[in-house]
Design an enzyme around this catalytic site. Structure first.
Site, PDB file in Angstrom:
ATOM      1  N   ARG A 152      53.030  39.213  49.345  1.00 21.43           N
ATOM      2  CA  ARG A 152      51.522  39.850  49.551  1.00 21.43           C
ATOM      3  C   ARG A 152      50.835  38.942  50.245  1.00 21.43           C
ATOM      4  O   ARG A 152      49.409  39.193  50.347  1.00 21.43           O
ATOM      5  CB  ARG A 152      50.783  40.863  48.837  1.00 21.43           C
ATOM      6  CG  ARG A 152      50.132  41.598  48.470  1.00 21.43           C
ATOM      7  CD  ARG A 152      48.666  41.307  47.824  1.00 21.43           C
ATOM      8  NE  ARG A 152      48.113  40.778  48.830  1.00 21.43           N
ATOM      9  CZ  ARG A 152      46.974  39.721  48.268  1.00 21.43           C
ATOM     10  NH1 ARG A 152      46.510  40.310  47.040  1.00 21.43           N
ATOM     11  NH2 ARG A 152      46.815  39.015  48.762  1.00 21.43           N
ATOM     12  N   GLU A 241      49.687  33.038  44.383  1.00 22.84           N
ATOM     13  CA  GLU A 241      48.972  33.401  45.397  1.00 22.84           C
ATOM     14  C   GLU A 241      49.649  34.074  46.254  1.00 22.84           C
ATOM     15  O   GLU A 241      50.711  34.188  45.951  1.00 22.84           O
ATOM     16  CB  GLU A 241      48.339  32.344  45.974  1.00 22.84           C
ATOM     17  CG  GLU A 241      47.734  32.584  47.147  1.00 22.84           C
ATOM     18  CD  GLU A 241      46.648  32.833  46.710  1.00 22.84           C
ATOM     19  OE1 GLU A 241      45.225  32.398  45.836  1.00 22.84           O
ATOM     20  OE2 GLU A 241      45.911  33.650  47.907  1.00 22.84           O
ATOM     21  N   ASP A 242      49.083  35.402  46.188  1.00 25.55           N
ATOM     22  CA  ASP A 242      49.852  36.689  47.041  1.00 25.55           C
ATOM     23  C   ASP A 242      51.273  36.759  47.084  1.00 25.55           C
ATOM     24  O   ASP A 242      52.033  36.308  47.895  1.00 25.55           O
ATOM     25  CB  ASP A 242      49.464  35.985  48.239  1.00 25.55           C
ATOM     26  CG  ASP A 242      48.353  36.302  49.488  1.00 25.55           C
ATOM     27  OD1 ASP A 242      47.487  36.354  48.622  1.00 25.55           O
ATOM     28  OD2 ASP A 242      47.931  35.785  50.638  1.00 25.55           O
ATOM     29  N   ASP A 264      44.647  33.366  41.248  1.00 25.89           N
ATOM     30  CA  ASP A 264      43.085  33.717  42.309  1.00 25.89           C
ATOM     31  C   ASP A 264      43.278  35.466  42.901  1.00 25.89           C
ATOM     32  O   ASP A 264      41.960  35.022  43.228  1.00 25.89           O
ATOM     33  CB  ASP A 264      43.546  33.041  43.341  1.00 25.89           C
ATOM     34  CG  ASP A 264      42.432  32.286  43.652  1.00 25.89           C
ATOM     35  OD1 ASP A 264      40.662  32.441  43.088  1.00 25.89           O
ATOM     36  OD2 ASP A 264      41.779  32.805  45.635  1.00 25.89           O
ATOM     37  N   ASP A 265      44.324  36.020  43.463  1.00 23.33           N
ATOM     38  CA  ASP A 265      43.548  37.463  43.974  1.00 23.33           C
ATOM     39  C   ASP A 265      43.078  38.579  42.243  1.00 23.33           C
ATOM     40  O   ASP A 265      42.553  38.799  43.115  1.00 23.33           O
ATOM     41  CB  ASP A 265      44.937  37.850  44.450  1.00 23.33           C
ATOM     42  CG  ASP A 265      45.824  37.240  44.858  1.00 23.33           C
ATOM     43  OD1 ASP A 265      45.262  36.574  45.979  1.00 23.33           O
ATOM     44  OD2 ASP A 265      46.719  36.820  44.816  1.00 23.33           O
ATOM     45  N   ASN A 404      40.640  41.416  53.310  1.00 17.37           N
ATOM     46  CA  ASN A 404      41.301  40.292  54.469  1.00 17.37           C
ATOM     47  C   ASN A 404      42.410  40.785  55.239  1.00 17.37           C
ATOM     48  O   ASN A 404      43.148  41.329  54.648  1.00 17.37           O
ATOM     49  CB  ASN A 404      41.174  39.055  53.299  1.00 17.37           C
ATOM     50  CG  ASN A 404      39.809  38.542  52.979  1.00 17.37           C
ATOM     51  OD1 ASN A 404      39.117  38.775  53.956  1.00 17.37           O
ATOM     52  ND2 ASN A 404      40.072  37.820  52.069  1.00 17.37           N
TER      53      ASN A 404
HETATM   54  P1  NAD Z   1      47.425  44.935  46.087  1.00 21.76           P
HETATM   55  O1  NAD Z   1      48.659  45.585  46.903  1.00 21.76           O
HETATM   56  O2  NAD Z   1      47.469  44.109  44.358  1.00 21.76           O
HETATM   57  O3  NAD Z   1      46.507  46.221  45.914  1.00 21.76           O
HETATM   58  C1  NAD Z   1      46.192  46.960  46.496  1.00 21.76           C
HETATM   59  C2  NAD Z   1      45.544  48.707  46.257  1.00 21.76           C
HETATM   60  O4  NAD Z   1      44.753  49.337  47.360  1.00 21.76           O
HETATM   61  C3  NAD Z   1      46.746  48.857  45.469  1.00 21.76           C
HETATM   62  O5  NAD Z   1      46.764  49.516  44.945  1.00 21.76           O
HETATM   63  C4  NAD Z   1      47.291  50.683  46.286  1.00 21.76           C
HETATM   64  O6  NAD Z   1      47.220  51.988  45.650  1.00 21.76           O
HETATM   65  C5  NAD Z   1      45.878  50.688  46.907  1.00 21.76           C
HETATM   66  N1  NAD Z   1      45.456  51.186  49.404  1.00 21.76           N
HETATM   67  C6  NAD Z   1      46.602  51.167  49.318  1.00 21.76           C
HETATM   68  N2  NAD Z   1      46.410  51.821  50.604  1.00 21.76           N
HETATM   69  C7  NAD Z   1      45.348  53.085  50.252  1.00 21.76           C
HETATM   70  C8  NAD Z   1      44.894  53.658  50.092  1.00 21.76           C
HETATM   71  N3  NAD Z   1      44.838  54.364  52.268  1.00 21.76           N
HETATM   72  N4  NAD Z   1      43.729  54.401  49.862  1.00 21.76           N
HETATM   73  C9  NAD Z   1      43.146  53.420  48.475  1.00 21.76           C
HETATM   74  N5  NAD Z   1      43.959  52.863  48.018  1.00 21.76           N
HETATM   75  C10 NAD Z   1      45.510  52.948  48.606  1.00 21.76           C
HETATM   76  O7  NAD Z   1      46.406  44.164  47.068  1.00 21.76           O
HETATM   77  P2  NAD Z   1      45.266  43.057  46.348  1.00 21.76           P
HETATM   78  O8  NAD Z   1      45.769  41.725  45.951  1.00 21.76           O
HETATM   79  O9  NAD Z   1      44.252  44.161  45.666  1.00 21.76           O
HETATM   80  O10 NAD Z   1      44.046  43.035  47.433  1.00 21.76           O
HETATM   81  C11 NAD Z   1      43.924  44.381  48.720  1.00 21.76           C
HETATM   82  C12 NAD Z   1      43.114  43.564  49.557  1.00 21.76           C
HETATM   83  O11 NAD Z   1      41.795  42.864  48.988  1.00 21.76           O
HETATM   84  C13 NAD Z   1      43.984  42.990  50.431  1.00 21.76           C
HETATM   85  O12 NAD Z   1      43.567  43.362  51.855  1.00 21.76           O
HETATM   86  C14 NAD Z   1      43.059  40.944  50.163  1.00 21.76           C
HETATM   87  O13 NAD Z   1      43.238  40.667  51.453  1.00 21.76           O
HETATM   88  C15 NAD Z   1      42.170  41.801  50.239  1.00 21.76           C
HETATM   89  N6  NAD Z   1      41.785  40.054  48.845  1.00 21.76           N
HETATM   90  C16 NAD Z   1      40.174  39.777  49.082  1.00 21.76           C
HETATM   91  C17 NAD Z   1      39.861  38.807  48.016  1.00 21.76           C
HETATM   92  C18 NAD Z   1      38.843  38.379  48.735  1.00 21.76           C
HETATM   93  O14 NAD Z   1      38.207  37.202  48.421  1.00 21.76           O
HETATM   94  N7  NAD Z   1      37.935  39.063  49.794  1.00 21.76           N
HETATM   95  C19 NAD Z   1      40.730  38.722  47.098  1.00 21.76           C
HETATM   96  C20 NAD Z   1      41.959  39.250  47.316  1.00 21.76           C
HETATM   97  C21 NAD Z   1      42.042  40.086  47.907  1.00 21.76           C
END
Ligand code: NAD
Length: 547
Positions: A152, A241-242, A264-265, A404
């Protein structure tokens, strides 16, 4: 007589090819004589400042961000000291190149731009020989490992072995933002295959072109890696990570109390977001206890942030049950509520008693949150009606579009400010430029975990902590929030100026060291001056004198 007089001719060439030792044209006349470099370099000896001026000029002349990325990475491979000098001196300009958003693009094109391995690629075919692979790494004192399995990558999905760009980029930030020495950093790609069919079928793909390993075989492979790290680099902290979210939560719970590790995520994102929410209280008034948080996305980031908010509320005297009631999650199937039967385990603590709600707009109307946090990886999902509803419900709505890279942000800074007549308190995961509305310039902060993980990692290293705890991220968040100035807040920015990041990281690290000592997790006695102790661990991008 010095060691230099015993050097053979090849030594000079080897020195030029070692990125941690190379100074390029800055080797002095004396060094050129003593180190076997005479004739291998153009005659003019240049200062680091002159080299820096040449390099930043070259970076700026590159036609695209991806070209800038490639240029900088090849500099890092040639001369790491100069690379970090440039990055530290131009952090605001270069962080979006070496990290999000450009690193996302770089991962997508990794097979094409790959030149030299900057870390270890350990595939499941190496099973049984992982310790041997770790021993092949040239540096002994590894203290920080960032490992991914590429499932991811940012919000871009499964990029398999091409996800290596992320550990490389993250570790660059450990060094640039917190002064963790490059020789102590190790990027690792655990290649367990990829479910990205296009990659598997791409003849240029650099990884194992098979479907992902799952189940017990995957767990055994990761376990061998974790054990091998304990054996080969016993002082190292492992940052996961990821990883895809079923593995991420499971691995965190499995290892957090056994080895020195964090995700970290889940945890770093939580720290930076909680810091932003604490800082926002200085604009909205009130306490965390009287706010309601609605998340779009119920994955690693969403649940991680909600868990840390719960911890912060409990520190304010709120019971755990009530604290959880203040955090609500929306996933792709609508509001996470108790009656749903499709919920993954990590969402269950936030499945409250409520009638089903199909989408985010309906959830905003039903719950009237004070803050909306986007961590869904789904672009443009904070639509005009949703942002306007937040603006109707709140005098100062807090809108955090954290997904992101930029192409995945739930809304842009411009949209958030325009749709709320400039009242939104906005931050995003990837940076947006300042936006002017009705004569006022709004500077949105970058709610990115890069404000937190480098300082936490430095603190873990400086305290020789045995584990990385949730509480360390809580103290990191409080420390980060306390460093936001009135001037930052006046422009609407919830985070300190990025140019202060090394100072910010040193304060976070000092808080983490203090916490590690108080909780009995530190491997060192209490230093007299915590900040001075931390600063002694910070590597500076300066050339050393060889003679
Ligand atoms: P993840 O795959 O664990 O979670 C994604 C979530 O979004 C899931 O619960 C999924 O069901 C939900 N989702 C997907 N499509 C959706 C929709 N149409 N409507 C509502 N919910 C929906 O991923 P994650 O690690 O939680 O990361 C998610 C996002 O957050 C990524 O884009 C990542 O880049 C970003 N992120 C940003 C930072 C930061 O520092 N700004 C840090 C970590 C993650």
């Amino acid at each position: 007589m010095t060691i230099a007089s015993e050097l053979k001719g090849e030594y000079g060439v080897a020195l030029l090819h070692d990125p941690l030792l190379n100074k390029g044209t800055s080797f002095t006349e004396a060094e050129r004589d003593m180190l076997g470099l005479r004739g291998l370099l153009p005659p003019k000896v240049t200062t680091m400042e002159q080299q820096s001026a040449r390099v930043i000029n070259n970076v700026r002349r590159q036609p695209t961000d991806l070209d800038k990325y490639s240029y900088l990475i090849s500099l890092q491979e040639r001369n790491a000291t100069l690379f970090y000098r440039i990055v530290v001196d131009h952090l605001f300009e270069l962080m979006p190149i070496i990290y999000t958003p450009t690193v996302g693009l770089a991962c997508q094109k990794y097979a094409l731009i790959f030149r030299r391995p900057q870390g270890l690629f350990i595939s499941y075919r190496d099973k049984g020989r992982i310790a041997q692979a770790l021993r092949n790494w040239p540096n002994d004192d590894v203290r920080m490992i960032v490992v991914t399995d590429g499932e991811r990558i940012l919000g871009l999905g499964d990029l398999g072995a091409c996800g290596m760009g992320i550990p490389v980029g993250k570790l660059s930030l450990y060094t640039a933002c917190a002064g963790v020495a490059p020789s102590q950093c190790l990027p690792v790609m655990l290649d367990v295959g990829t479910n990205n069919k296009a990659l598997r079928e791409d003849p240029l793909y650099i990884g194992v072109g098979e479907e992902r390993l799952r189940g017990p075989a995957y767990d055994e492979f990761v376990h061998e890696f974790v054990e091998a790290v304990q054996e080969v680099f016993p002082k190292a902290c492992i940052q996961f990570e990821d990883f895809g979210n079923t593995n991420a939560f499971r691995l965190l719970h499995k290892y957090r109390d056994k080895v020195c590790t964090f995700n970290d995520d889940i945890q770093g994102t939580a720290g930076v977001t909680l810091a932003g929410l604490i800082a926002s209280l200085r604009l909205t008034g009130g306490t965390l206890a009287d706010k309601k948080f609605l998340f779009l996305g119920a994955g690693e980031a969403g649940v991680g942030i909600a868990d840390l908010i719960v911890r912060a509320l409990m520190a304010e005297g709120v019971s755990e049950a009530v604290a959880r009631q203040q955090c609500w999650l929306v996933d792709s199937q609508g509001l996470v509520v108790k009656s749903r039967t499709d919920l993954a385990e990590h969402k269950i603590p936030y499945a409250h008693d409520h009638a089903p709600v199909p989408d985010l707009l309906a959830a905003v109307e039903a719950l009237k949150p004070t803050a909306l946090v986007g961590v869904s990886g789904q672009p443009q999902t904070f639509t005009e009606p949703i942002v306007k509803a937040m603006g109707r419900i709140n005098e100062r709505p807090v809108i955090l579009a954290l997904s992101n890279p930029t192409s995945k942000a739930e809304c842009t800074a411009e949209q958030a400010y325009t749709w709320t007549d400039g009242r939104a308190i906005f931050a995003s995961g990837s940076p947006f430029p300042p936006f002017e509305l009705n004569g006022k310039t709004h500077v949105s902060g970058q709610g990115n975990n890069s404000y937190v993980f480098p300082g936490v990692g430095l603190g873990v290293i400086a305290s020789s902590a045995r584990h990385v705890t949730e509480e360390m991220f809580f103290v990191a968040a409080k420390t980060l929030a306390s460093l936001v100035t009135e001037d930052d807040l006046k422009t609407g920015c919830l985070y300190p100026d990025l140019q202060r990041i090394r100072e910010v990281s040193s304060h976070i690290a000092a808080a983490v060291v203090e916490n590690a000592i108080e909780t009995g997790l530190a491997g060192i006695p209490r230093p007299r001056d915590l900040l001075a102790h931390v600063r002694r661990h910070m590597w500076e991008p300066k050339y050393k004198d060889y003679v």
